[in-house]
Design a protein around this motif. Structure first.
Motif: not given
Length: 101
Positions: A5-10, A50-57
């Motif tokens: 959750e912290a990695d996701i940001g605001v 969603t941005e490909r590099s951020l998928r599965n989050r």
């Protein structure tokens, strides 16, 4: 708060009616969108991405949470053309009343 959750940001979801899309912002940067068209009290969602590099989050789900919150506030029904949007609604049976039949 977990590390993931912290990695996701605001996160913020905003409706860009001028573009016919909802945008997911991560720390102020657009990282996803859900295209839509509106007709009377019916919103059709043909595409969610969603941005490909951020998928599965879980960002797509966060985007859909924001979309659905706005849909409920505006008392709309949903035509989920996009498979992701349809699966999101299917995975949340409490939202079945929103689906256009």
């Amino acid at each position: 708060m977990s590390d993931s959750e912290a990695d996701i940001g605001v996160l913020e979801v905003r409706n860009r009616a001028d573009l016919g899309r909802y945008e997911l912002l991560q720390d102020g940067v657009v990282v996803g969108h859900a295209d839509y068209s509106l007709r009377d009290d019916e919103i059709t969602i043909p595409h969610v991405e969603t941005e490909r590099s951020l998928r599965n989050r879980g960002l797509g789900s966060k985007l859909m949470e924001g979309v659905i919150a706005d849909v409920v506030d505006r008392q709309l029904t949903v035509v989920p053309v996009c498979p992701f949007a349809a699966n999101y609604l299917h995975d949340h049976p409490d939202l079945a009343y929103l689906i256009k039949r």
